[in-house]
Design an enzyme around this catalytic site. Structure first.
Site, short mmCIF file in Angstrom:
data_model
loop_
_atom_site.label_atom_id
_atom_site.label_comp_id
_atom_site.label_asym_id
_atom_site.label_seq_id
_atom_site.Cartn_x
_atom_site.Cartn_y
_atom_site.Cartn_z
N ASP A 14 103.10 12.37 16.16
CA ASP A 14 102.26 12.27 17.36
C ASP A 14 100.88 11.76 16.97
OD1 ASP A 14 101.17 12.54 19.86
OD2 ASP A 14 101.56 14.69 20.05
N ASP A 104 102.90 7.30 22.26
CA ASP A 104 102.26 7.76 21.01
C ASP A 104 103.02 8.92 20.35
OD1 ASP A 104 101.69 9.74 22.84
OD2 ASP A 104 99.67 10.09 22.10
N GLU A 105 104.30 9.03 20.62
CA GLU A 105 105.02 10.23 20.20
C GLU A 105 106.49 9.92 19.94
OE1 GLU A 105 105.80 14.31 22.54
OE2 GLU A 105 104.25 13.03 23.35
MG LIG Z 1 99.34 12.14 21.00
#
Ligand SMILES: [Mg+2]
Length: 403
Positions: A14, A104-105
């Site tokens: 993350d 983003d993960e």
């Molecule tokens: Mg994040």
């Protein structure tokens, strides 16, 4: 029976304060200083700004009160998309099974890679170093035996950290944490549990499942009870994951004008494309589903030349499919309209985004609308067309929504 790897080999990766970190990467003057990506609603806050209590989704005024010295920068969505792609290229190369969760993960299953790539902790360390060196961004990684615990671990590792919860240590890590750290526990559920004196995961884990179900409802109770014992059967699913995203709406028996039907179509496409973008999915085939007043059904589909998750091109296809049925609709009446996009692929691995990423970026509008809805709820922003048609953006949560 539940699935739990014997070794902690599920990674949750993350990016930290993603948008704000990209801004700090690209402008050295922003490094080490409180940065807010706005303006208006806080889309992201650097850790320096978070130290003052600034949080995502906060109004700009409140953020300014808390941190008057913060530097507010406008979002650059196409730059974020490029950064995300570069990060996912590194993640995808690290394991055969990589599940893209959002921009983003991601989850990675690194089982069986020991001989080639080293232990899960070594793989995680290398990922963090590569993302730092090659993309210039801080990535936190949690490693555990289940997806849920890996995500809790990456959260605890932030900022810019790595946390490995070894098999056997799960309960010791999990039980002292506040119940809010469990997946799906929001303010309302936490308050209901607190009313029963339940504050920590350990207190929750000590209760029989039936009791938890009595406090928060059957489905949520069953899930929370399982998570408190680190039981999470969800496997890491490679790139593709979901096959289609769809939404439909019952229309009742009254006649609708073409304008009113168009408003329904816009709302459905908005809903579907938003979920595709949230899941980083692009689709090529648009399916229109119709149920007529005489209960007969039809579905019409068209496959586009290139995959997309943008609202405009998908809406164009839906409108033309709908226009072709106009005569039938007028004759028989229409009682249900559905839009599904299939032939999905990951937006970060294979496919090119169909929209140009530089200069005027129409994708930025979709992304901005998504961000505002994520922060304030789906009814916070709507298309003028929907308001004109007297059809609010409220019917998003349809029982007919797929997945
Ligand atoms: Mg994040």
């Amino acid at each position: 029976v539940f699935v739990s790897a014997a070794v902690a080999s599920i990674l949750h990766a993350d990016l930290d304060a993603f948008f704000a970190s990209v801004e700090q990467r690209d402008d050295p003057q922003l490094r080490g200083r409180p940065v807010i990506v706005g303006p208006g609603v806080v889309l992201a806050a650097s850790y320096e700004a978070r130290a003052f209590g600034v949080r995502s989704a906060m109004g700009g005024r409140r953020a300014h009160e808390l941190c008057p010295d913060a530097i507010v920068v406008a979002p650059r969505f196409s730059t974020y998309v490029r950064a995300s792609r570069a990060v996912f290229a590194i993640l995808d190369a690290a394991a055969p099974t990589v599940e893209h969760v959002s921009i983003d993960e991601a989850f990675l299953d690194v089982r069986g890679l020991e001989a080639i790539s080293g232990s899960p902790a070594e793989i995680a360390r290398r990922l963090r170093a590569r993302v730092r060196q090659e993309v210039g961004l801080p990535l936190s990684v949690g490693v555990a035996t289940t997806k849920h615990l890996a995500k809790v671990a990456s959260g605890a590792a932030k900022p810019d950290g790595l946390l490995v919860i070894a098999a056997g240590d799960e309960q010791a890590f999990l039980h002292p944490l506040p119940v809010q750290r469990l997946w799906g526990v929001g303010a309302a559920t936490a308050q209901r549990l607190r009313a029963h004196g339940i504050v920590t995961v350990g207190q929750l884990a000590a209760l029989p499942e039936e009791l938890v179900m009595g406090m928060v409802g059957r489905a949520a109770g069953r899930r929370l009870h399982a998570l408190a014992h680190n039981r999470d059967p969800r496997p890491v699913r490679a790139g593709r994951g979901r096959r289609s995203v769809g939404s439909q709406r019952a229309l009742g028996r009254g006649r609708r004008s073409p304008e009113a039907l168009d408003a329904v179509a816009i709302a459905l496409v908005d809903r579907v494309t938003r979920r595709m973008r949230a899941g980083a999915r692009l689709g090529r085939t648009v399916v229109l589903r119709l149920r007529f007043g005489d209960f007969s059904r039809a579905s019409r589909s068209r496959t586009m030349a290139r995959p997309t998750a943008a609202t405009a091109p998908i809406l164009t296809v839906v409108r033309s499919l709908l226009a072709a049925e106009r005569e039938t609709i007028e004759r028989r009446g229409l009682t249900l309209l559905g839009v599904t996009v299939t032939n999905l692929e990951s937006s970060v691995t294979g496919a090119q985004l169909e929209l140009p990423l530089d200069g005027h970026d129409p994708a930025a509008l979709d992304t901005t609308v998504d961000a505002i809805r994520d922060r304030f709820g789906t009814s916070a922003i709507s298309r003028a067309r929907l308001l004109q048609a007297g059809d609010r953006a409220a019917p998003w949560r349809q029982p007919g929504d797929e997945g």
